[in-house]
Design a protein around this motif. Sequence first.
Motif, PDB file in Angstrom:
ATOM      1  N   UNK A 196      71.783 -27.669  58.220  1.00  0.00           N
ATOM      2  CA  UNK A 196      70.651 -27.360  57.353  1.00  0.00           C
ATOM      3  C   UNK A 196      70.846 -26.049  56.611  1.00  0.00           C
ATOM      4  N   UNK A 197      70.060 -25.859  55.586  1.00  0.00           N
ATOM      5  CA  UNK A 197      69.910 -24.563  54.926  1.00  0.00           C
ATOM      6  C   UNK A 197      68.430 -24.205  54.973  1.00  0.00           C
ATOM      7  N   UNK A 249      67.855 -29.045  53.056  1.00  0.00           N
ATOM      8  CA  UNK A 249      67.336 -27.717  52.744  1.00  0.00           C
ATOM      9  C   UNK A 249      65.877 -27.625  53.160  1.00  0.00           C
ATOM     10  N   UNK A 250      65.544 -26.598  53.906  1.00  0.00           N
ATOM     11  CA  UNK A 250      64.174 -26.344  54.345  1.00  0.00           C
ATOM     12  C   UNK A 250      63.635 -25.166  53.546  1.00  0.00           C
ATOM     13  N   UNK A 251      62.599 -25.403  52.775  1.00  0.00           N
ATOM     14  CA  UNK A 251      61.929 -24.333  52.038  1.00  0.00           C
ATOM     15  C   UNK A 251      60.712 -23.905  52.836  1.00  0.00           C
ATOM     16  N   UNK A 252      60.735 -22.699  53.366  1.00  0.00           N
ATOM     17  CA  UNK A 252      59.619 -22.171  54.154  1.00  0.00           C
ATOM     18  C   UNK A 252      58.808 -21.243  53.263  1.00  0.00           C
ATOM     19  N   UNK A 253      57.556 -21.608  53.009  1.00  0.00           N
ATOM     20  CA  UNK A 253      56.714 -20.876  52.072  1.00  0.00           C
ATOM     21  C   UNK A 253      55.385 -20.518  52.720  1.00  0.00           C
ATOM     22  N   UNK A 254      54.770 -19.465  52.224  1.00  0.00           N
ATOM     23  CA  UNK A 254      53.372 -19.224  52.518  1.00  0.00           C
ATOM     24  C   UNK A 254      52.534 -19.906  51.455  1.00  0.00           C
ATOM     25  N   UNK A 255      51.233 -20.023  51.688  1.00  0.00           N
ATOM     26  CA  UNK A 255      50.408 -20.697  50.688  1.00  0.00           C
ATOM     27  C   UNK A 255      50.303 -19.876  49.407  1.00  0.00           C
ATOM     28  N   UNK A 256      50.302 -18.552  49.525  1.00  0.00           N
ATOM     29  CA  UNK A 256      50.259 -17.720  48.331  1.00  0.00           C
ATOM     30  C   UNK A 256      51.489 -17.925  47.455  1.00  0.00           C
ATOM     31  N   UNK A 257      52.673 -17.902  48.064  1.00  0.00           N
ATOM     32  CA  UNK A 257      53.901 -18.131  47.319  1.00  0.00           C
ATOM     33  C   UNK A 257      54.001 -19.554  46.807  1.00  0.00           C
ATOM     34  N   UNK A 273      66.288 -33.983  45.064  1.00  0.00           N
ATOM     35  CA  UNK A 273      66.827 -33.111  46.096  1.00  0.00           C
ATOM     36  C   UNK A 273      66.350 -33.533  47.482  1.00  0.00           C
ATOM     37  N   UNK A 274      67.226 -33.314  48.449  1.00  0.00           N
ATOM     38  CA  UNK A 274      66.922 -33.606  49.859  1.00  0.00           C
ATOM     39  C   UNK A 274      66.346 -32.333  50.467  1.00  0.00           C
ATOM     40  N   UNK A 275      65.038 -32.308  50.616  1.00  0.00           N
ATOM     41  CA  UNK A 275      64.388 -31.045  50.964  1.00  0.00           C
ATOM     42  C   UNK A 275      63.121 -31.278  51.767  1.00  0.00           C
ATOM     43  N   UNK A 276      62.897 -30.405  52.744  1.00  0.00           N
ATOM     44  CA  UNK A 276      61.627 -30.343  53.455  1.00  0.00           C
ATOM     45  C   UNK A 276      60.947 -29.047  53.057  1.00  0.00           C
TER      46      UNK A 276
END
Length: 366
Positions: A196-197, A249-257, A273-276
Amino acid sequence: DAVAEVVALLAQARRPLIVAGRGAVLAGAGELLQQLADRTGALLATSAQAKGLFSDSPWDLGIMGGFSSPTAARLIGQADLVLTFGASLNMWTTRHGRLFAPEAVIVQVDDEPQAFGKHYRVDVAVAGDVAATAAALLAEIDSRGLEPAPQRTPDLQELIHNGRWQRAAYEAADTDSHIDPRTLSIALNEMLPPDRAVAIDSGHFMGYPAMYLDVPDAQGFVFTQGFQSVGLGLASAIGAAVAMPDRLTVAALGDGGAFMGAADLETVVRLGLRMLIVIYNDAAYGAEVHHFGPHGAPLDLVRFPDFDFAALGRAVGMAAATVRRREDLAAVQDWVEQGAQGAMLVDAKVNPTVAAGWLTEAFKGH
């Protein structure tokens, strides 16, 4: 002469520690530094920007600084010799200078002389390329027949293994309507494929994916913290997914971002894209809530209504799930078991009362 001086220090050290930063990643020095650690009996750690560089070593303590586990922080504090390679030793990495023992000898290797001592005291400065310096140290050690330090024992290896964040005890704050961000992160780490990334936006939430989500190597960790700007995480994750299509690829975000980067959700789908995309949704700019709230500051400007990000994800054509409890992650498990194809968005309603320990530590200042 500098190499000889460092090897002389290694000959006397009982608990050496090697710390790698972004410079070590750019120099492609991970394998050499791991060989150096094995040869000298040193433990290993990285700055946040180099997470994953030593992921296959049982002696890796992980990220050093505010994201260190209690076990890692204790072992770092016991080091009598610290060799840093391409790491600036800034306030985040050293916990405002409180992480190292006062008597520890600090060696800094960097190819930019102006970096020496910029953030933290340095006892021995070695100007040189990280990889070339590591190779020179190995050659000098072999020529002297230096014996490794005695700290690497089976008991210590077990301590490091059991002391990782995923195994650290915590008082769970899960409710019927909100999931503890630690519970969320641990569960995701268990169910997502290891190849993963992980790309992380900035904000109060950012320590949870950094601490709990493993990556296979340094290329698998994208830490978009330039100037602590919020909203760059999804775009950076898209770049990682394009560059490494063989990984999830895992995109970890806050709700603000996530609000700031919402237009890029369509880009993810359009590019196939293959992304969570995991949104740690506490309905606020959490850093401001936890920093200013205890001082009585009004928080109406940094709190939002509870928004349905899952609906937004479905609107642009990706799979989506709302997660309030551990069992709600079954939808993610099903998606993974079906091959984790395309994109999925997880609107994780995290408990807003959980204050990140790393943030509390960072705000203590000097």
